[in-house]
Design a protein around this motif. Structure first.
Motif, PDB file in Angstrom:
ATOM      1  N   GLU A  64       0.837  -1.207   0.000  1.00 36.39           N
ATOM      2  CA  GLU A  64       0.000   0.000   0.000  1.00 36.39           C
ATOM      3  C   GLU A  64       0.870   1.255   0.000  1.00 36.39           C
TER       4      GLU A  64
ATOM      5  N   VAL B 164       2.406   1.626  -3.536  1.00 32.41           N
ATOM      6  CA  VAL B 164       1.392   2.069  -4.500  1.00 32.41           C
ATOM      7  C   VAL B 164       1.144   3.565  -4.359  1.00 32.41           C
ATOM      8  N   ASN B 165       1.047   4.053  -3.133  1.00 29.43           N
ATOM      9  CA  ASN B 165       0.825   5.488  -2.902  1.00 29.43           C
ATOM     10  C   ASN B 165       1.996   6.321  -3.406  1.00 29.43           C
ATOM     11  N   GLN B 166       3.215   5.809  -3.239  1.00 30.96           N
ATOM     12  CA  GLN B 166       4.385   6.551  -3.719  1.00 30.96           C
ATOM     13  C   GLN B 166       4.426   6.576  -5.245  1.00 30.96           C
ATOM     14  N   ILE B 167       4.042   5.489  -5.869  1.00 31.82           N
ATOM     15  CA  ILE B 167       4.017   5.438  -7.341  1.00 31.82           C
ATOM     16  C   ILE B 167       3.058   6.486  -7.895  1.00 31.82           C
ATOM     17  N   LYS B 168       1.927   6.676  -7.227  1.00 32.78           N
ATOM     18  CA  LYS B 168       0.934   7.663  -7.677  1.00 32.78           C
ATOM     19  C   LYS B 168       1.502   9.078  -7.668  1.00 32.78           C
ATOM     20  N   THR B 169       2.505   9.316  -6.836  1.00 28.85           N
ATOM     21  CA  THR B 169       3.124  10.648  -6.769  1.00 28.85           C
ATOM     22  C   THR B 169       3.687  11.064  -8.117  1.00 28.85           C
TER      23      THR B 169
ATOM     24  N   ASP C 281       2.535  10.613 -11.174  1.00 24.74           N
ATOM     25  CA  ASP C 281       1.580  10.663 -12.289  1.00 24.74           C
ATOM     26  C   ASP C 281       1.897  11.777 -13.281  1.00 24.74           C
ATOM     27  N   ASN C 282       2.358  12.919 -12.802  1.00 26.81           N
ATOM     28  CA  ASN C 282       2.609  14.065 -13.679  1.00 26.81           C
ATOM     29  C   ASN C 282       4.095  14.426 -13.774  1.00 26.81           C
TER      30      ASN C 282
END
Length: 333
Positions: A79, A82-87, A89-90
């Motif tokens: 978890e 996954v949250n760090q990967i979302k960082t 996105d841009n």
């Protein structure tokens, strides 16, 4: 993937253990699920020995406290990742002057976990490798070096992630980056390349095909100590991995360049360059002949042996100079 234990914030000890433990003996608390299980088994074994057992049904309040404590000690690594990967996105929109603090923190958090091979493999399975390419290709130097560092951590001694990196085309990105002007980036790029191709013959073959040995010559020859040391160290390792690499490097005129480096003012990278030269000329008459073509090299080695003799800070350099002298100019030495 199961959670892992955080370092406990509050000391946990079974009541009977507290009562039976010597007052002056510190207790080492469990920091993993395996350690906690061992802790419980050992406590049970002691209670099962001679004498009446001190165990009784646990009171509801104590049971709830223990459950809450265990929950607080357990974290879900997947978890978090996954949250760090979302960082990221841009991340493709970041310019070379933008503030990248948020990305740096995410990289640091990820690197805290992926040095574990199983977690590194899980990082790929949850899509983590998707953040590497846009960061390597970023205009921001900090993102480049952080991505290279993460890739190195993922691939070090991990054949699965090495092959993933190769199949994702990361070597095609990394090899041209050896010519970057930011030496901090180049140092991490060499580290990443090393972790991908060492002990990986297909990776080494691809590196060669991408003119990797031609490109890594540049950081070896520049005046930055870190990149020179890392380049020399990697080349020694690759020569030891594949005997054909030695001939390849010699054909690219590395020996002349290394002798020139050694005959310049002393730097800490000279031990690594000297070790590389030793590796290249070992059992290689053509390489030795190239060294002998430098008329002043023998005198240089003798002078530096005398200068470094019996000096603790030059022990390694002194040994290398002596070995080179014996290998290249054996007559009278």
């Amino acid at each position: 993937m199961p959670g892992v234990l955080k370092k406990p914030q509050q000391s946990l000890m079974l009541t009977s253990e507290v009562e039976n433990a010597p007052s002056n003996q510190p207790r080492q608390q469990p920091t993993s699920l395996e350690g906690l299980l061992r802790f419980a088994v050992e406590a049970t074994r002691r209670e099962d020995g001679a004498g009446p057992s001190n165990f009784a049904p646990m009171e509801e309040e104590k049971r709830k406290f223990l459950e809450d404590a265990l929950k607080s000690m357990t974290i879900d690594v997947i978890e978090i990742l996954v949250n760090q990967i979302k960082t990221f996105d841009n991340v493709g929109n970041v310019s070379e002057v933008d503030d990248v603090t948020e990305y740096i923190q995410a990289f640091e958090t990820i690197c805290d976990y992926v040095d574990n091979i199983d977690i590194a493999n899980d990082f790929y399975k949850i899509g983590g490798f998707s953040i590497i390419r846009p960061c390597l290709e970023s205009k921001h130097s900090e993102l480049k070096l952080r991505a290279a560092d993460l890739l190195a951590e993922l691939c070090q001694n991990n054949i699965f992630c090495q092959n993933v990196a190769i199949n994702h085309g990361f070597l095609q990105i990394l090899v041209p980056m050896l010519k970057e002007t930011d030496f901090n980036v180049v140092a991490k790029v060499i580290y990443a390349i090393s972790c991908i191709i060492r002990e990986n013959p297909p990776g080494l073959h691809l590196f060669d095909g991408l003119q990797g040995f031609e490109n890594i010559k540049e950081p070896l020859l520049n005046m930055d100590e870190r990149t020179r040391k890392k380049s020399a160290f990697l080349l020694v390792a690759l020569c030891n991995m594949d005997g054909n690499i030695k001939e390849k490097i010699i054909s690219l005129d590395y020996i002349n360049e290394i002798v020139t480096i050694l005959m310049n003012e002393y730097q800490t990278s000279f031990e690594d360059c000297g070790m590389l030269l030793q590796t290249l000329i070992e059992d290689n008459e053509s390489g030795i002949s190239v060294c002998r073509g430098h008329e002043e090299f023998e005198e240089f080695l003798k002078n530096h042996i005398e200068f470094t003799e019996n000096k603790d800070e030059y022990i390694e350099a002194n040994a290398i100079y002596k070995n080179l002298l014996r290998q290249i100019f054996p007559e009278g030495n």
